[in-house]
Motif scaffolding. Structure first.
Motif, PDB file in Angstrom:
ATOM      1  N   ALA A   1       8.445  14.212 -66.238  1.00 62.22           N
ATOM      2  CA  ALA A   1       8.379  15.345 -67.169  1.00 62.22           C
ATOM      3  C   ALA A   1       7.528  15.006 -68.388  1.00 62.22           C
ATOM      4  O   ALA A   1       6.704  15.813 -68.839  1.00 62.22           O
ATOM      5  N   GLN A   2       7.707  13.805 -68.933  1.00 61.72           N
ATOM      6  CA  GLN A   2       6.954  13.390 -70.112  1.00 61.72           C
ATOM      7  C   GLN A   2       5.464  13.279 -69.817  1.00 61.72           C
ATOM      8  O   GLN A   2       4.632  13.497 -70.701  1.00 61.72           O
ATOM      9  N   ARG A   3       5.109  12.961 -68.572  1.00 60.78           N
ATOM     10  CA  ARG A   3       3.704  12.776 -68.197  1.00 60.78           C
ATOM     11  C   ARG A   3       3.096  14.015 -67.539  1.00 60.78           C
ATOM     12  O   ARG A   3       1.944  13.984 -67.141  1.00 60.78           O
ATOM     13  N   GLY A   4       3.868  15.075 -67.397  1.00 54.90           N
ATOM     14  CA  GLY A   4       3.339  16.286 -66.773  1.00 54.90           C
ATOM     15  C   GLY A   4       3.044  16.121 -65.295  1.00 54.90           C
ATOM     16  O   GLY A   4       2.133  16.768 -64.764  1.00 54.90           O
ATOM     17  N   LEU A   5       3.820  15.298 -64.604  1.00 51.80           N
ATOM     18  CA  LEU A   5       3.581  14.999 -63.186  1.00 51.80           C
ATOM     19  C   LEU A   5       4.432  15.928 -62.323  1.00 51.80           C
ATOM     20  O   LEU A   5       5.542  15.591 -61.913  1.00 51.80           O
ATOM     21  N   ASP A   6       3.896  17.099 -62.029  1.00 53.18           N
ATOM     22  CA  ASP A   6       4.676  18.093 -61.302  1.00 53.18           C
ATOM     23  C   ASP A   6       4.974  17.674 -59.870  1.00 53.18           C
ATOM     24  O   ASP A   6       6.066  17.960 -59.351  1.00 53.18           O
ATOM     25  N   GLU A   7       4.051  16.982 -59.193  1.00 54.43           N
ATOM     26  CA  GLU A   7       4.311  16.568 -57.813  1.00 54.43           C
ATOM     27  C   GLU A   7       5.384  15.483 -57.762  1.00 54.43           C
ATOM     28  O   GLU A   7       6.209  15.450 -56.844  1.00 54.43           O
ATOM     29  N   HIS A   8       5.377  14.577 -58.720  1.00 57.67           N
ATOM     30  CA  HIS A   8       6.447  13.580 -58.797  1.00 57.67           C
ATOM     31  C   HIS A   8       7.799  14.272 -58.984  1.00 57.67           C
ATOM     32  O   HIS A   8       8.793  13.920 -58.330  1.00 57.67           O
ATOM     33  N   ALA A   9       7.840  15.238 -59.895  1.00 58.03           N
ATOM     34  CA  ALA A   9       9.097  15.944 -60.161  1.00 58.03           C
ATOM     35  C   ALA A   9       9.589  16.666 -58.910  1.00 58.03           C
ATOM     36  O   ALA A   9      10.790  16.652 -58.603  1.00 58.03           O
ATOM     37  N   ARG A  10       8.653  17.283 -58.186  1.00 61.97           N
ATOM     38  CA  ARG A  10       9.035  17.971 -56.956  1.00 61.97           C
ATOM     39  C   ARG A  10       9.645  16.983 -55.955  1.00 61.97           C
ATOM     40  O   ARG A  10      10.653  17.261 -55.289  1.00 61.97           O
ATOM     41  N   LEU A  11       9.014  15.800 -55.848  1.00 59.21           N
ATOM     42  CA  LEU A  11       9.517  14.760 -54.956  1.00 59.21           C
ATOM     43  C   LEU A  11      10.927  14.332 -55.357  1.00 59.21           C
ATOM     44  O   LEU A  11      11.828  14.242 -54.509  1.00 59.21           O
ATOM     45  N   TYR A  12      11.142  14.078 -56.641  1.00 64.02           N
ATOM     46  CA  TYR A  12      12.438  13.589 -57.104  1.00 64.02           C
ATOM     47  C   TYR A  12      13.532  14.635 -56.914  1.00 64.02           C
ATOM     48  O   TYR A  12      14.654  14.309 -56.502  1.00 64.02           O
ATOM     49  N   LEU A  13      13.216  15.885 -57.215  1.00 69.18           N
ATOM     50  CA  LEU A  13      14.215  16.941 -57.045  1.00 69.18           C
ATOM     51  C   LEU A  13      14.580  17.098 -55.573  1.00 69.18           C
ATOM     52  O   LEU A  13      15.743  17.340 -55.234  1.00 69.18           O
ATOM     53  N   GLY A  14      13.578  16.942 -54.709  1.00 66.39           N
ATOM     54  CA  GLY A  14      13.844  17.020 -53.281  1.00 66.39           C
ATOM     55  C   GLY A  14      14.687  15.869 -52.774  1.00 66.39           C
ATOM     56  O   GLY A  14      15.320  15.975 -51.710  1.00 66.39           O
ATOM     57  N   ARG A  15      14.709  14.761 -53.535  1.00 67.10           N
ATOM     58  CA  ARG A  15      15.520  13.595 -53.154  1.00 67.10           C
ATOM     59  C   ARG A  15      16.830  13.508 -53.933  1.00 67.10           C
ATOM     60  O   ARG A  15      17.474  12.468 -53.954  1.00 67.10           O
ATOM     61  N   GLY A  16      17.198  14.596 -54.578  1.00 75.88           N
ATOM     62  CA  GLY A  16      18.517  14.641 -55.213  1.00 75.88           C
ATOM     63  C   GLY A  16      18.562  14.283 -56.680  1.00 75.88           C
ATOM     64  O   GLY A  16      19.656  14.016 -57.216  1.00 75.88           O
ATOM     65  N   ALA A  17      17.431  14.283 -57.377  1.00 77.58           N
ATOM     66  CA  ALA A  17      17.461  13.995 -58.813  1.00 77.58           C
ATOM     67  C   ALA A  17      18.280  15.043 -59.549  1.00 77.58           C
ATOM     68  O   ALA A  17      18.186  16.245 -59.253  1.00 77.58           O
ATOM     69  N   ARG A  18      19.077  14.613 -60.511  1.00 76.23           N
ATOM     70  CA  ARG A  18      19.880  15.542 -61.309  1.00 76.23           C
ATOM     71  C   ARG A  18      18.980  16.201 -62.351  1.00 76.23           C
ATOM     72  O   ARG A  18      18.464  15.540 -63.251  1.00 76.23           O
ATOM     73  N   VAL A  19      18.817  17.496 -62.228  1.00 75.99           N
ATOM     74  CA  VAL A  19      17.835  18.200 -63.046  1.00 75.99           C
ATOM     75  C   VAL A  19      18.195  18.184 -64.527  1.00 75.99           C
ATOM     76  O   VAL A  19      17.304  18.216 -65.391  1.00 75.99           O
ATOM     77  N   ASP A  20      19.482  18.118 -64.857  1.00 75.95           N
ATOM     78  CA  ASP A  20      19.893  18.141 -66.262  1.00 75.95           C
ATOM     79  C   ASP A  20      20.478  16.813 -66.734  1.00 75.95           C
ATOM     80  O   ASP A  20      21.256  16.778 -67.708  1.00 75.95           O
ATOM     81  N   ALA A  21      20.104  15.716 -66.086  1.00 78.50           N
ATOM     82  CA  ALA A  21      20.526  14.395 -66.565  1.00 78.50           C
ATOM     83  C   ALA A  21      19.980  14.181 -67.971  1.00 78.50           C
ATOM     84  O   ALA A  21      18.879  14.623 -68.305  1.00 78.50           O
ATOM     85  N   ARG A  22      20.740  13.504 -68.817  1.00 78.93           N
ATOM     86  CA  ARG A  22      20.341  13.265 -70.212  1.00 78.93           C
ATOM     87  C   ARG A  22      19.854  11.838 -70.384  1.00 78.93           C
ATOM     88  O   ARG A  22      20.398  10.904 -69.790  1.00 78.93           O
ATOM     89  N   ASN A  23      18.839  11.672 -71.224  1.00 77.88           N
ATOM     90  CA  ASN A  23      18.399  10.318 -71.576  1.00 77.88           C
ATOM     91  C   ASN A  23      19.082   9.883 -72.870  1.00 77.88           C
ATOM     92  O   ASN A  23      19.984  10.540 -73.369  1.00 77.88           O
ATOM     93  N   GLY A  24      18.635   8.775 -73.429  1.00 75.31           N
ATOM     94  CA  GLY A  24      19.273   8.233 -74.622  1.00 75.31           C
ATOM     95  C   GLY A  24      19.134   9.109 -75.850  1.00 75.31           C
ATOM     96  O   GLY A  24      19.874   8.946 -76.827  1.00 75.31           O
ATOM     97  N   ARG A  25      18.194  10.036 -75.847  1.00 73.70           N
ATOM     98  CA  ARG A  25      17.999  10.952 -76.977  1.00 73.70           C
ATOM     99  C   ARG A  25      18.677  12.296 -76.722  1.00 73.70           C
ATOM    100  O   ARG A  25      18.492  13.243 -77.496  1.00 73.70           O
ATOM    101  N   GLY A  26      19.426  12.364 -75.628  1.00 75.24           N
ATOM    102  CA  GLY A  26      20.117  13.607 -75.298  1.00 75.24           C
ATOM    103  C   GLY A  26      19.226  14.645 -74.657  1.00 75.24           C
ATOM    104  O   GLY A  26      19.623  15.806 -74.521  1.00 75.24           O
ATOM    105  N   GLU A  27      18.027  14.264 -74.235  1.00 75.96           N
ATOM    106  CA  GLU A  27      17.090  15.214 -73.642  1.00 75.96           C
ATOM    107  C   GLU A  27      17.307  15.358 -72.140  1.00 75.96           C
ATOM    108  O   GLU A  27      17.554  14.372 -71.443  1.00 75.96           O
ATOM    109  N   THR A  28      17.153  16.574 -71.650  1.00 78.79           N
ATOM    110  CA  THR A  28      17.000  16.799 -70.224  1.00 78.79           C
ATOM    111  C   THR A  28      15.517  16.655 -69.886  1.00 78.79           C
ATOM    112  O   THR A  28      14.667  16.548 -70.784  1.00 78.79           O
ATOM    113  N   ALA A  29      15.205  16.682 -68.589  1.00 74.92           N
ATOM    114  CA  ALA A  29      13.799  16.600 -68.194  1.00 74.92           C
ATOM    115  C   ALA A  29      13.007  17.787 -68.744  1.00 74.92           C
ATOM    116  O   ALA A  29      11.855  17.637 -69.163  1.00 74.92           O
ATOM    117  N   LEU A  30      13.615  18.983 -68.746  1.00 78.73           N
ATOM    118  CA  LEU A  30      12.924  20.162 -69.284  1.00 78.73           C
ATOM    119  C   LEU A  30      12.629  19.972 -70.761  1.00 78.73           C
ATOM    120  O   LEU A  30      11.523  20.279 -71.234  1.00 78.73           O
TER     121      LEU A  30
END
Length: 425
Positions: A186-215
């Motif tokens: 998300a930070q790098r604008g890599l839409d194909e990577h994101a599509r791959l990760y979501l297709g492999r079960g990535a949690r779309v609203d997981a939070r990082n250390g700053r409380g951010e979601t990928a969106l």
């Protein structure tokens, strides 16, 4: 980084280290391949390519300016292995040769393993060879990053695919920011990577250390203009995948706050169409409208009036009237922004003294508009404008959706939606 007491097989002063460093600096790939495949004594030899420790030696001849700050220097060395070098350079034949000779695919004397290096360079063939020889797909670097976190360029998509095929964790948080691979994409604008990760079960609203979601991370990324289309596709993908459009980070900023802070009208409009709250306030009391007005002077080429217009058409409160002179001073170089804002009030108390806050060169460059603005100090707004405001107040935050459905000419729809005309009436 290795500790200061680690003794490399080939220290910086050795003939092989000198020759290897020279070949690397010159980009002589043939010489690099020959050295790491035929000249090292054993496949897991540790090679020292850099060492800053000599600067602390009492005999070191350093300029006074460097000596003054020498106490802050950290002890840094660059230690690596032949396999790390081959993987980083994309030399698949060398990687294969070293692995056949028994090289350890997980050795990381410099803090990163061969698989990290292959992913950093986007060398899919090298990553595949390492994984086939049981390289750990989740091996953490000294910085706490797994190889998947280092797939942060467009050319690394193949590496990400083979990592996931070999069991890499798609939801592993890593590094100081506790980002998941989806955050990195998300930070790098890599839409194909994101599509791959979501297709492999990535949690779309997981939070990082700053409380951010990928969106949230995607909306706050300062990407180059040419990357804007990819970023828009990525955010649309996340929203289709169920991302919370109003998820707040640790500072209570929503994705819309961040899109407005990056002067990205396309992204702001996308979020608003998906129901983002145009009136949301962060911890500092700033609304998305405040954020975009703060960027006008820095990015007038980004058509900030489109973002302002979209926010007001989706129910954003307008600027407090008493603060308007301050907004005028900040945004004078973008008269279309001023026009949209002025037209959002039924009546704004305009003063001819406002001319003093407008730089003279800006006033002259946009004289017809600013003359029409100051003329409002001597005359009330037209009945047509008052009717517009009454209709907009009735429709509220549904203006953007309902006005285009109304059975009136397109020009009148544009008028109701605050389309700039270049002058005020």
């Amino acid at each position: 980084m290795a500790g200061p007491d680690c003794l490399p097989d080939y220290p910086l002063t050795s003939d092989l280290a000198k020759r290897l460093k020279s070949a690397l600096d010159a980009g002589d790939e043939g010489a690099v391949s020959d050295l790491i495949c035929t000249q090292v004594r054993h496949v897991d030899a540790v090679v020292e390519l850099a060492n800053a420790d000599w600067m602390k030696h009492p005999s070191a001849q350093l300029p006074p300016g460097v000596l003054l700050g020498l106490w802050t220097l950290e002890y840094k060395r660059e230690l690596t292995t032949p396999l790390c070098i081959a993987a980083a350079r994309g030399h698949a034949a060398c990687v294969s040769h070293l692995l056949r000779r028994g090289a350890d695919p997980n050795a990381s004397p410099g803090g990163r393993g061969p698989l990290h290096e292959a992913c950093l360079g986007g060398h899919t063939a090298c990553a595949q060879l390492l994984l086939q020889r049981r390289a750990d797909p989740d091996l953490l670097s000294a910085d706490g990053l797994a190889p998947l976190h280092l797939c942060h360029t467009a050319v690394s998509l193949g590496c990400a695919q083979v990592l996931l095929e070999h069991g890499a964790s798609v939801n592993r948080a890593g590094g100081a920011g506790r980002d998941t691979p989806l955050h990195v994409a998300a930070q790098r604008g890599l839409d194909e990577h994101a599509r791959l990760y979501l297709g492999r079960g990535a949690r779309v609203d997981a939070r990082n250390g700053r409380g951010e979601t990928a969106l949230s991370a995607a909306c706050g990324a300062a990407l180059r203009p040419e990357e804007g289309a990819r970023s828009l596709r990525l955010c649309a993908l996340l929203l289709r995948g169920g991302a919370a459009v109003d998820a707040r980070d640790g500072d209570e900023r929503s994705p819309l706050h961040k899109a407005c802070g990056q002067a990205n009208p396309g992204l702001a409009c996308l979020l608003l169409r998906h129901g983002a709250d145009a009136a949301a306030l962060d911890y500092g009391g700033a609304s998305p409208l405040t954020r975009v007005l703060q960027t006008v002077a820095c990015a007038p080429q980004a058509a900030p009036e489109r973002t302002v217009q979209a926010l007001l058409n989706h129910g954003s409160p307008t600027v407090w009237p008493d603060a308007f002179p301050k907004v005028l001073k900040t945004c004078a170089s973008a008269p279309a922004v001023i026009e949209v804002l002025v037209n959002s009030y039924p009546q704004l108390r305009v003063s001819e003294s406002w001319k003093e806050v407008i730089p003279d060169n800006v006033f002259q460059a946009h004289r017809p508009f600013y003359a029409s603005l100051l003329a409002l100090a001597r005359a009330p707004r037209r009945l047509q404008h008052l009717c517009r405001c009454a209709i907009r107040r009735r429709l509220g935050r549904k203006c953007f959706h309902l006005v285009p459905l109304s059975p009136v000419p397109k020009s009148l729809q544009n008028y109701l939606l605050l389309e700039p005309e270049g002058v005020l009436h």
